[in-house]
Design a protein around this motif. Sequence first.
Motif, PDB file in Angstrom:
ATOM      1  N   LEU A   1      -7.585  12.010  -0.577  1.00 29.58           N
ATOM      2  CA  LEU A   1      -6.475  11.129  -1.190  1.00 29.58           C
ATOM      3  C   LEU A   1      -7.107   9.838  -0.382  1.00 29.58           C
ATOM      4  O   LEU A   1      -7.512   9.407   0.229  1.00 29.58           O
ATOM      5  CB  LEU A   1      -4.842  11.837   0.258  1.00 29.58           C
ATOM      6  CG  LEU A   1      -4.775  13.041  -0.092  1.00 29.58           C
ATOM      7  CD1 LEU A   1      -3.133  13.849   0.804  1.00 29.58           C
ATOM      8  CD2 LEU A   1      -4.035  13.175  -1.173  1.00 29.58           C
ATOM      9  N   PRO A   2      -5.769   8.863  -1.275  1.00 27.73           N
ATOM     10  CA  PRO A   2      -5.822   7.484  -0.536  1.00 27.73           C
ATOM     11  C   PRO A   2      -6.074   6.977   1.038  1.00 27.73           C
ATOM     12  O   PRO A   2      -5.299   7.622   1.843  1.00 27.73           O
ATOM     13  CB  PRO A   2      -4.990   6.583  -0.954  1.00 27.73           C
ATOM     14  CG  PRO A   2      -4.531   8.031  -2.099  1.00 27.73           C
ATOM     15  CD  PRO A   2      -4.909   9.018  -1.902  1.00 27.73           C
ATOM     16  N   ASN A   3      -6.784   6.277   1.554  1.00 32.86           N
ATOM     17  CA  ASN A   3      -6.989   5.881   2.886  1.00 32.86           C
ATOM     18  C   ASN A   3      -6.144   4.124   3.255  1.00 32.86           C
ATOM     19  O   ASN A   3      -6.190   3.845   2.059  1.00 32.86           O
ATOM     20  CB  ASN A   3      -8.836   5.551   3.190  1.00 32.86           C
ATOM     21  CG  ASN A   3      -8.543   6.957   4.069  1.00 32.86           C
ATOM     22  OD1 ASN A   3      -8.402   8.033   4.534  1.00 32.86           O
ATOM     23  ND2 ASN A   3     -10.837   6.700   3.725  1.00 32.86           N
ATOM     24  N   LEU A   4      -5.611   4.377   3.850  1.00 32.73           N
ATOM     25  CA  LEU A   4      -4.881   3.092   4.602  1.00 32.73           C
ATOM     26  C   LEU A   4      -5.791   2.705   5.769  1.00 32.73           C
ATOM     27  O   LEU A   4      -5.469   3.918   6.831  1.00 32.73           O
ATOM     28  CB  LEU A   4      -2.964   3.215   4.556  1.00 32.73           C
ATOM     29  CG  LEU A   4      -2.637   1.945   5.627  1.00 32.73           C
ATOM     30  CD1 LEU A   4      -3.107   1.452   4.449  1.00 32.73           C
ATOM     31  CD2 LEU A   4      -1.556   2.351   5.456  1.00 32.73           C
TER      32      LEU A   4
ATOM     33  N   ALA B   1      -6.121  -1.362  14.401  1.00 31.55           N
ATOM     34  CA  ALA B   1      -5.592  -0.737  12.951  1.00 31.55           C
ATOM     35  C   ALA B   1      -6.868   0.792  13.122  1.00 31.55           C
ATOM     36  O   ALA B   1      -7.121   0.880  13.054  1.00 31.55           O
ATOM     37  CB  ALA B   1      -6.579  -1.814  11.631  1.00 31.55           C
ATOM     38  N   GLU B   2      -7.464   0.318  14.814  1.00 36.37           N
ATOM     39  CA  GLU B   2      -8.112   1.080  15.006  1.00 36.37           C
ATOM     40  C   GLU B   2      -9.713   1.506  14.509  1.00 36.37           C
ATOM     41  O   GLU B   2     -10.069   2.377  14.109  1.00 36.37           O
ATOM     42  CB  GLU B   2      -7.413   2.930  15.460  1.00 36.37           C
ATOM     43  CG  GLU B   2      -6.899   2.417  16.577  1.00 36.37           C
ATOM     44  CD  GLU B   2      -6.653   4.609  16.644  1.00 36.37           C
ATOM     45  OE1 GLU B   2      -7.437   4.676  17.911  1.00 36.37           O
ATOM     46  OE2 GLU B   2      -6.227   4.957  15.749  1.00 36.37           O
ATOM     47  N   LEU B   3     -10.537  -0.237  14.787  1.00 37.45           N
ATOM     48  CA  LEU B   3     -11.437  -0.037  13.578  1.00 37.45           C
ATOM     49  C   LEU B   3     -12.785  -0.367  14.649  1.00 37.45           C
ATOM     50  O   LEU B   3     -12.660  -0.702  15.823  1.00 37.45           O
ATOM     51  CB  LEU B   3     -11.845  -1.527  13.184  1.00 37.45           C
ATOM     52  CG  LEU B   3     -10.594  -1.131  11.821  1.00 37.45           C
ATOM     53  CD1 LEU B   3     -10.600  -2.179  10.866  1.00 37.45           C
ATOM     54  CD2 LEU B   3     -10.739   0.232  10.709  1.00 37.45           C
ATOM     55  N   PRO B   4     -14.236   0.136  14.156  1.00 35.55           N
ATOM     56  CA  PRO B   4     -14.681   0.009  15.408  1.00 35.55           C
ATOM     57  C   PRO B   4     -15.269  -1.810  15.217  1.00 35.55           C
ATOM     58  O   PRO B   4     -15.176  -2.286  14.288  1.00 35.55           O
ATOM     59  CB  PRO B   4     -16.109   0.554  14.773  1.00 35.55           C
ATOM     60  CG  PRO B   4     -16.002   1.152  13.620  1.00 35.55           C
ATOM     61  CD  PRO B   4     -14.600   1.077  13.468  1.00 35.55           C
ATOM     62  N   ALA B   5     -16.279  -2.943  16.296  1.00 35.50           N
ATOM     63  CA  ALA B   5     -16.456  -3.748  15.925  1.00 35.50           C
ATOM     64  C   ALA B   5     -16.957  -4.125  17.438  1.00 35.50           C
ATOM     65  O   ALA B   5     -16.125  -3.954  18.068  1.00 35.50           O
ATOM     66  CB  ALA B   5     -15.419  -5.167  15.474  1.00 35.50           C
TER      67      ALA B   5
ATOM     68  N   TYR C   1       0.667  -0.732   0.032  1.00 36.00           N
ATOM     69  CA  TYR C   1      -0.278  -0.075  -0.423  1.00 36.00           C
ATOM     70  C   TYR C   1       0.535   1.497   0.527  1.00 36.00           C
ATOM     71  O   TYR C   1       0.568   2.177  -0.020  1.00 36.00           O
ATOM     72  CB  TYR C   1      -0.923   0.373   0.803  1.00 36.00           C
ATOM     73  CG  TYR C   1      -0.510  -0.787   2.499  1.00 36.00           C
ATOM     74  CD1 TYR C   1       0.455   0.232   3.353  1.00 36.00           C
ATOM     75  CD2 TYR C   1      -0.791  -1.568   2.873  1.00 36.00           C
ATOM     76  CE1 TYR C   1       1.246  -0.538   3.926  1.00 36.00           C
ATOM     77  CE2 TYR C   1      -0.290  -1.676   4.487  1.00 36.00           C
ATOM     78  CZ  TYR C   1       0.786  -1.109   5.230  1.00 36.00           C
ATOM     79  OH  TYR C   1       0.937  -1.354   6.240  1.00 36.00           O
ATOM     80  N   ASP C   2       2.447   1.399   0.157  1.00 34.34           N
ATOM     81  CA  ASP C   2       2.964   2.498  -0.081  1.00 34.34           C
ATOM     82  C   ASP C   2       3.170   2.309  -1.660  1.00 34.34           C
ATOM     83  O   ASP C   2       3.222   3.886  -1.943  1.00 34.34           O
ATOM     84  CB  ASP C   2       4.110   2.359   0.813  1.00 34.34           C
ATOM     85  CG  ASP C   2       4.033   2.231   2.450  1.00 34.34           C
ATOM     86  OD1 ASP C   2       3.057   2.138   2.978  1.00 34.34           O
ATOM     87  OD2 ASP C   2       5.601   1.858   3.092  1.00 34.34           O
TER      88      ASP C   2
ATOM     89  N   ASP D   1      -7.300   3.304  -2.251  1.00 39.09           N
ATOM     90  CA  ASP D   1      -7.363   2.796  -0.519  1.00 39.09           C
ATOM     91  C   ASP D   1      -6.898   1.371  -0.595  1.00 39.09           C
ATOM     92  O   ASP D   1      -7.195   0.647  -1.479  1.00 39.09           O
ATOM     93  CB  ASP D   1      -8.653   3.212  -0.544  1.00 39.09           C
ATOM     94  CG  ASP D   1      -9.913   4.036  -0.044  1.00 39.09           C
ATOM     95  OD1 ASP D   1      -8.928   5.433   0.126  1.00 39.09           O
ATOM     96  OD2 ASP D   1     -10.911   4.586   0.773  1.00 39.09           O
ATOM     97  N   CYS D   2      -6.706   1.213   1.224  1.00 34.37           N
ATOM     98  CA  CYS D   2      -5.592  -0.835   1.068  1.00 34.37           C
ATOM     99  C   CYS D   2      -6.129  -0.622   2.397  1.00 34.37           C
ATOM    100  O   CYS D   2      -6.168   0.285   2.769  1.00 34.37           O
ATOM    101  CB  CYS D   2      -4.311  -0.223   1.379  1.00 34.37           C
ATOM    102  SG  CYS D   2      -3.724  -0.334  -0.774  1.00 34.37           S
ATOM    103  N   CYS D   3      -6.003  -1.704   2.974  1.00 36.47           N
ATOM    104  CA  CYS D   3      -6.586  -2.047   4.045  1.00 36.47           C
ATOM    105  C   CYS D   3      -5.920  -3.493   4.409  1.00 36.47           C
ATOM    106  O   CYS D   3      -5.229  -4.534   3.482  1.00 36.47           O
ATOM    107  CB  CYS D   3      -8.056  -2.830   4.154  1.00 36.47           C
ATOM    108  SG  CYS D   3      -8.321  -3.211   6.070  1.00 36.47           S
ATOM    109  N   GLU D   4      -5.570  -3.372   5.648  1.00 36.13           N
ATOM    110  CA  GLU D   4      -4.259  -4.488   6.100  1.00 36.13           C
ATOM    111  C   GLU D   4      -5.250  -5.957   6.246  1.00 36.13           C
ATOM    112  O   GLU D   4      -6.176  -5.820   6.471  1.00 36.13           O
ATOM    113  CB  GLU D   4      -3.877  -4.206   7.072  1.00 36.13           C
ATOM    114  CG  GLU D   4      -2.776  -5.186   8.071  1.00 36.13           C
ATOM    115  CD  GLU D   4      -2.236  -4.485   8.913  1.00 36.13           C
ATOM    116  OE1 GLU D   4      -1.293  -3.453   9.026  1.00 36.13           O
ATOM    117  OE2 GLU D   4      -2.802  -4.420  10.614  1.00 36.13           O
ATOM    118  N   ALA D   5      -4.517  -6.988   5.559  1.00 30.45           N
ATOM    119  CA  ALA D   5      -5.341  -8.390   6.505  1.00 30.45           C
ATOM    120  C   ALA D   5      -3.840  -9.136   7.606  1.00 30.45           C
ATOM    121  O   ALA D   5      -3.104  -8.732   7.523  1.00 30.45           O
ATOM    122  CB  ALA D   5      -5.770  -9.145   5.845  1.00 30.45           C
TER     123      ALA D   5
END
Lengths: 242, 396
Positions: B244-247, B129-133, A57-58, A63-67
């Motif tokens: 901008l892109p989110n990660l 990752a600081e996500l709500p769940a 993702y760098d 948009d990207c997400c980790e797993a």
Amino acid sequence: MDKIFGRPKSLRDIPTHYCSGCGHGIAHRLISEVVDELDIRERIIGVAPIGCAVIAYDYWDFDCCEAAHGRALAVATGIKRVRPEAIVFTYQGDGDLVAIGCAETIHAANRGENLTTVFINNAVYGMTGGQMAPTTLLNQKTATTPFGRDAKSAGYPLKISELLAQLSGVYYVERVSTDSPVKVLAAKRAIKQAFINQIEGKGFSLVEILSACPTYLGMKPTAAVKWVREEMTKEFPLGKIK
Amino acid sequence: MRNQKLVPKVEILHRETSGSRRSSYKVTAFGKTRNQKILISGNEAIAEAAVQAGCRFYAGYPITPQNEIPAYMAKRMPGIGGVFIQSESELAAISMVMGASAAGARAMTSSSSPGISLKQEGISYIAGAELPAVIVNVMRAGPGLGNIWPAQSDYFQAVKGGGHGDYHNIVLAPSSAQEAFDLTMFAFDLADKYRNPVMILSDGMSGQMMEPIVIPEDRKNLLSGICCLTSEKKWAVTGCKDRLPNLVASFRMCLGDTEKLNQHLQGKYKQILADEQRCESVGIDEAEIIIVAYGIMARIAKGAIKTLKAKNIKVGLIRPITLWPFPETQITQILKHRLGRVKYFLVVEMSYGQMVEDVRLAVNGKAKVEFLGRAGGGVPTEEEIIKRLEVISDKL
Ligand SMILES: Cc1ncc(C[n+]2csc(CCOP(=O)(O)OP(=O)(O)O)c2C)c(N)n1
Ligand code: SF4
């Protein structure tokens, strides 16, 4: 003068962290080119693996997400199901997709999730120091098969693409390579097809890319690429599987 | 979204299950209805509350005694544009929840003890990752496969982290079906507010027990009310249109950056510790002995307190509603105001002594702390609690 070749918009201009001769960089670029050509940068969401490509993702400017290690297709399932309009793909190594994530891979494929998977098969675990992967060839020496992979104790190279092709939920599987410019172009065509399939709602598509890891093959980049071409393709024949 | 007017009409159906009559609920339509009283199991109360809190993604793997939750979601989700997935494992379910949450949806998974062990991987990633769940654990007896009988043996796992790394779940412990409903709705708000996993810690008895609950039309008095909209989740991965892109990631490549993330998380936990401690207190002003118990155990303890009141033994109750943050302030306040007069704390758990450690830390030697517990399916009875309190009372 017309500019006929340049950096894809979706690929960031940053120095690479990959070893010289590594196939990951090529695959990253091909994905970026396809994203630009299909004009899906604002719709695409990438799911990065755990492996040498953990910071894919760098490089990608979208948009990207980790797993967690191996769970990319479960994370991608969650994203795609709540955002069907997005184009969601996973990018995974052989340890991630075939070993620890084998269940997630098979079940996402079997559910026919409308996803795209780019699978980098380099026949070793790169990130952790060159251990045996499920795709390591017989007799291939790795950190954990110091005398060569012996089927008696370590089993056989696992051909996940052939296995997945058996599943009704799977729409498209192709194995490509990055061992020559011609093959790189073929790889790009396959990746593009896999994304077009998703755009058209066809179901699960996977492209397996045979890729060199010179560092843990203990070879110079040119020799590693030659090894992919001559040794790996014997075990993992190229072409459309489904 | 405060004062949501739409509440579902719930119709009680009866289905024959191998000779025994069990009721289940069918939501027929959304419409305005007065405060509705329905008979519902603790598990189903959690499921319906999630739906009413705006949860539109559920993934889970079957395990007793929480199977009512996925079954309810499987029926309920399609009609409201939600997603139900029976996953291949708990590892997959929690990662699916991670994906759905990363994409901006309110998402939940549920399981029971052995399955919650598998979810620890994903919970740690979600925290990082600081996500709500929202994660529901309808606890059963352990260790190992244990059995389906109720237990409170996963307290440590829930409140001390559970997975790897320095993180905390917010942990809520309902003690009735009504509270299961209210706290589940609240859980989604807390999860969004702090971008943190919230665990509902229930047990096999509370989950299976049928009780009447009221689904109020007027939500003003409910804990829940923020109902964060997806559009407010500016960090979500939705496709980088016009921004901008989110990660979404817990990983930080550079050494100092992971420490910075940890410091940031610790700051958040400090805030939660200061703002979110909740408990119910009964008869504290008179008490010489205070029982500390949560969930179903607190209800059993209340019965014991009633009996002892008649015998003029002065027993109070602290029932933690938030297990993390543990309501230590309440305990320190009581000790401050009634130092010397509260002589004993008796912690009662369906475990061999887990929450008692947090009580000891809060009491900090200012009173004696005793413990009564059973686990593996054994539930401390009212009589056992009474007997123990009489022994303590004799020592006063
Ligand atoms: C649960 C878990 N187990 C083990 C690891 C360590 N680990 C990180 S990457 C990896 C394997 C990577 O190999 P592969 O997927 O083939 O990717 P490559 O590095 O070769 O690109 C392992 C075992 C981990 N991060 N998480
Ligand atoms: S270790 Fe192998 S896979 Fe990893 S970056 Fe180097 S060459 Fe590529």
